[in-house]
Design an enzyme around this catalytic site. Structure first.
Site, PDB file in Angstrom:
ATOM      1  N   ILE A 140     -14.771  14.844 -46.404  1.00 19.95           N
ATOM      2  CA  ILE A 140     -15.110  13.627 -47.143  1.00 19.95           C
ATOM      3  C   ILE A 140     -16.019  13.892 -48.327  1.00 19.95           C
ATOM      4  O   ILE A 140     -16.337  12.970 -49.075  1.00 19.95           O
ATOM      5  CB  ILE A 140     -15.760  12.578 -46.210  1.00 19.95           C
ATOM      6  CG1 ILE A 140     -17.007  13.159 -45.539  1.00 19.95           C
ATOM      7  CG2 ILE A 140     -14.769  12.082 -45.184  1.00 19.95           C
ATOM      8  CD1 ILE A 140     -17.752  12.164 -44.654  1.00 19.95           C
TER       9      ILE A 140
ATOM     10  N   ASP B 162     -34.775  14.871 -54.322  1.00 20.18           N
ATOM     11  CA  ASP B 162     -33.443  14.878 -54.949  1.00 20.18           C
ATOM     12  C   ASP B 162     -32.831  13.483 -54.905  1.00 20.18           C
ATOM     13  O   ASP B 162     -31.665  13.315 -54.532  1.00 20.18           O
ATOM     14  CB  ASP B 162     -32.537  15.892 -54.245  1.00 20.18           C
ATOM     15  CG  ASP B 162     -31.311  16.254 -55.086  1.00 20.18           C
ATOM     16  OD1 ASP B 162     -31.331  15.992 -56.298  1.00 20.18           O
ATOM     17  OD2 ASP B 162     -30.343  16.796 -54.531  1.00 20.18           O
TER      18      ASP B 162
ATOM     19  N   LYS C  28     -22.350  18.007 -41.853  1.00 20.84           N
ATOM     20  CA  LYS C  28     -22.587  18.817 -43.058  1.00 20.84           C
ATOM     21  C   LYS C  28     -22.622  20.272 -42.633  1.00 20.84           C
ATOM     22  O   LYS C  28     -23.439  20.665 -41.807  1.00 20.84           O
ATOM     23  CB  LYS C  28     -23.886  18.404 -43.726  1.00 20.84           C
ATOM     24  CG  LYS C  28     -24.250  19.277 -44.925  1.00 20.84           C
ATOM     25  CD  LYS C  28     -25.433  18.720 -45.693  1.00 20.84           C
ATOM     26  CE  LYS C  28     -25.038  17.533 -46.534  1.00 20.84           C
ATOM     27  NZ  LYS C  28     -26.093  17.084 -47.448  1.00 20.84           N
TER      28      LYS C  28
ATOM     29  N   GLY D 299     -23.151  21.810 -53.762  1.00 24.38           N
ATOM     30  CA  GLY D 299     -23.351  23.218 -54.017  1.00 24.38           C
ATOM     31  C   GLY D 299     -23.729  24.006 -52.781  1.00 24.38           C
ATOM     32  O   GLY D 299     -23.456  25.201 -52.700  1.00 24.38           O
TER      33      GLY D 299
ATOM     34  N   VAL E 178     -19.087  18.418 -46.437  1.00 20.30           N
ATOM     35  CA  VAL E 178     -19.294  17.311 -45.496  1.00 20.30           C
ATOM     36  C   VAL E 178     -17.941  16.889 -44.940  1.00 20.30           C
ATOM     37  O   VAL E 178     -16.981  16.690 -45.692  1.00 20.30           O
ATOM     38  CB  VAL E 178     -19.988  16.118 -46.171  1.00 20.30           C
ATOM     39  CG1 VAL E 178     -20.258  15.027 -45.151  1.00 20.30           C
ATOM     40  CG2 VAL E 178     -21.290  16.560 -46.811  1.00 20.30           C
TER      41      VAL E 178
ATOM     42  N   GLY F 282     -18.721  17.137 -50.579  1.00 21.26           N
ATOM     43  CA  GLY F 282     -19.311  18.468 -50.612  1.00 21.26           C
ATOM     44  C   GLY F 282     -20.177  18.634 -51.837  1.00 21.26           C
ATOM     45  O   GLY F 282     -20.052  17.899 -52.819  1.00 21.26           O
TER      46      GLY F 282
END
Length: 708
Positions: free
Chosen positions: A16, A133, A39, A20, A24, A18
């Site tokens: 579903i 982040d 993950k 770096g 996932v 992804g």
């Protein structure tokens, strides 16, 4: 990974997303019977012990968070070289997709989303966890509108060695705080700066800082001012713009003191009394880290003493110094030692300067522009990189990508910049869409194949079905294309399944009342099966010998598969204790020489009021009528002439036991009919037997004389 079980508990269903660092997947927790998101750490990091250690530590600390706006972390595990984190699965979209599709958002919707993010950050900060982040890609919005913040703590697990390998930190540079860009420790207020950029992007559909490279964007965070939100979108209320301006101050001290403070401001910014409030202003605070122009330093010695100071110096001291100098003057050999020291010093300085010049020459390598090789084949990319004096870093990274064709470069490091000759460029090459290996569905039900392929992302429009008659059970797959074991792309492959609809069906023929040989011919013609053991004989009054009495298990006209087995029951004739008797009926026309219609009806063990025959006669004829008599019953025959009842004769089973096998019933012509015309025969509708009201003495005598 599709179809793999992690920890014997999490069944991987489909990919579903992804980034770096990780991919996932949607998975099913077979223990708790729920869907989860898993993950999985990319393979290039599985041998970095420091990365794995910090990755686990931060994932476990994030798992301690429990908040309705935070994606819950359920589990952290490892299976061989596979490191994974199990998280809450959110059915919906991420905020980046919403922005791309609908931005600029309405202020009330943007503020509602920002409030939930701020609430999640407040909870995290209270637990001493900094996200680092915050960006739309890490904000999930469920179908019920609930906002969920994900990837808590993961950014901390990125080491300096992974920044250039994955590009994950540089990939988020548009949401960096200035202190983050400087490379210094980031705190809670760094998350608030990033949240301000997310709110800015939701309301303006653009980012505050853009540049040709990540470095240029980072410098803009440090040095430049962004275009104010209301200039881009005048529909933004001033109170909402004030929130953005305060959250995005370059000096952390001028931002909100905490996420809770920002949450309270967001909660009230859309109140009517605040919509047109004055624009927020800030008092300039001197930043000790900002760049300044410093005055040049002219020398390393203190300035000379004023002449007045020299004049005031005592005479005795000057005399003493002159005396010392005069004392040293006679020593002529003292000059050689200083000269030696000076010479050696100059030589050493010359060597140092020469070495430094040589080192600079060695370090002063020419710079070249990094070619842009994304979209090129791996071979062509290598040639382009090596042609300008650069090198491709080995090993080349490979990654499945459904958008980029196989063997094409999908990403590179150090693009849009100049680097030293001989520098390493890391490229990532697409392996094309992630292929799945097709299982063997032959012999399985069609629905099973559709369910399993649907879990891999295959839609029903990709499945072609051909139904055929076969010996297999209905809905069983007989053939498949692609063949079992072949690899396929779930998004583009077309499946073809030949599916059984069972054996071909035919309407069941009616065998009842047919002769046995005729019934066998019908069964064979319809491709049905009748074994000798399935032909059962039994006595019957109703059916003659060798005629079919019944059929099982299918009734006439039922749809029956070809080859189906059936059984029949066939009459073996009357029972052994049944008796046969023959009535010989002698009858003449009503008038001699004229035609009369004769109708004969009989009743016996085989049935009631059975019509034996109907004929036209012109002269006296005899008609033999055979009946079957069961024990304790009787049989009778009734004669009609010209639609009028003429006579009836009865025989009992007891009479047959005495040996009476036949009897005669004589019906004369006109002379008898004349005497009978007044007599009316009534027929009992219940059994169709005539009820005679009167019989002439002559008829009774005649019947008695005819009986044996």
């Amino acid at each position: 990974m599709i179809g793999q079980d992690l920890g014997g508990r999490y069944e991987i269903l489909t990919r579903i997303g992804g980034g770096g660092m990780a991919l996932v997947y949607k998975a099913h927790d077979v223990l708790l019977n729920r869907n989860v998101a898993v993950k999985v750490l990319r393979q290039q990091f599985v041998h970095d012990e420091e990365f794995i250690r910090r990755f686990r530590r931060e994932a476990q600390s994030a798992a301690a968070l429990s908040h309705p706006n935070v994606v819950s972390i359920y589990d952290v595990g490892q299976e061989e070289d596979t490191h994974y984190i199990v998280m809450e699965y959110i059915e919906g979209h991420n905020l980046n997709e919403v922005i791309l599709e609908r931005a600029p958002l309405q202020p009330d919707e943007a503020v509602r989303i920002a409030m939930q993010i701020a609430d999640a950050l407040d909870h995290a900060h209270q637990n001493h966890i900094i996200h680092r982040d915050i960006k739309p890609h890490n904000i999930l919005i469920g179908k019920n509108g609930r906002v969920k913040v994900t990837d808590f703590g993961i950014a901390r697990a990125v080491t300096s060695s992974t920044i250039t390998q994955t590009g994950s930190v540089l990939g988020s540079v548009h949401y960096f705080s200035p202190e983050h860009a400087k490379g210094i420790n980031t705190g809670e207020k760094s998350d608030l700066y990033s949240l301000g950029i997310v709110l800015y992007q939701m309301l303006t559909a653009k980012l505050p800082f853009l540049g040709e490279s990540p470095i240029s964007v980072a410098l803009k965070h440090l040095q430049e001012n962004f275009e104010e939100p209301r200039i881009v979108n005048p529909h933004i209320p001033q109170s909402v713009e004030n929130v953005i301006l305060k959250a995005m101050r370059k000096n952390p001290n001028e931002r909100y003191g905490s996420a809770h403070e920002m949450l309270l401001d967001l909660d009230t910014c859309l109140r009517p009394e605040r919509l047109k409030e004055p624009k927020i202003t800030f008092i300039h605070v001197n930043d000790m880290e900002e760049t300044r122009v410093m005055p040049a330093i002219r020398g390393d010695f203190p300035p000379p003493a004023p002449k007045e100071q020299e004049r005031n110096q005592p005479l005795s001291s000057k005399t003493d110094e002159q005396a010392k100098d005069s004392t040293l003057t006679p020593k002529a050999k003292g000059w050689k030692k200083p000269l030696t020291v000076v010479g050696v010093t100059l030589i050493i300085l010359a060597l140092i300067i020469g070495g430094f010049i040589w080192l600079l020459g060695w370090l002063d390598v020419a710079e070249v522009d990094v070619p842009y090789v994304v979209g090129k084949s791996e071979t062509e990319a290598r040639q382009m990189i090596e042609a300008v004096g650069l090198k491709v870093e080995d090993p080349v990274l490979h990654e499945h990508n459904k958008e980029v064709p196989k063997d094409q470069v999908l990403s590179q490091t150090k693009r849009n910049m100049r680097v030293k000759e001989g520098s390493l460029i890391q490229i990532t090459v697409s392996d094309g869409p992630e292929l799945e290996e097709l299982g063997n569905y032959v012999g399985k039900s069609l629905q099973t194949a559709i369910d399993e392929l649907g879990a891999l992302g295959v839609i029903e429009d990709q499945i072609m079905i051909e139904y055929v008659f076969s010996e297999e059970a209905a809905d069983t797959i007989i053939q498949q294309s692609p063949k079992p074991g072949e690899e396929y792309n779930p998004e583009s492959v077309e499946f073809k399944f030949m599916v059984s609809k069972g054996r071909e069906t035919v309407p069941m023929p009616n065998l009842i009342g047919k002769r046995l040989d005729e019934a066998k011919d019908l069964i064979k013609a319809n491709e049905l099966t009748l074994d000798t053991a399935d032909i059962l004989y039994e006595p019957s009054y109703l059916h003659q010998k060798d005629f079919v009495i019944s059929q099982d298990p299918y009734k006439p006209k039922d749809l029956v598969s070809k080859g189906a087995k059936i059984s029949i029951r066939v009459s073996s004739g009357p029972p052994a204790d049944a008796k046969n008797h023959q009535f010989n009926i002698v009858i003449s026309p009503a008038e001699a020489g004229k035609t009369s219609e004769i109708r004969i009806i009989y009743s016996d063990a085989s049935g009631e009021n059975i019509e034996w025959d109907k004929r036209q006669i012109t002269s006296t004829q005899t008609f033999p009528v055979t009946v079957i008599v069961a024990p304790d019953t009787e049989a009778n025959v009734t004669v009609y002439r010209d639609n009028q009842f003429i006579d009836r004769k009865v025989i009992t089973y007891e009479e047959l036991l005495k040996g009476t096998n036949s009897s005669t019933l004589t019906i004369p012509g006109e002379e008898v009919q004349a005497t009978e015309e007044p007599v009316q025969a009534e027929v009992d509708e219940s059994n169709d037997e005539p009820i005679e009201e009167e019989q002439t003495g002559q008829q009774e005598q005649q019947q008695e004389s005819e009986q044996p």
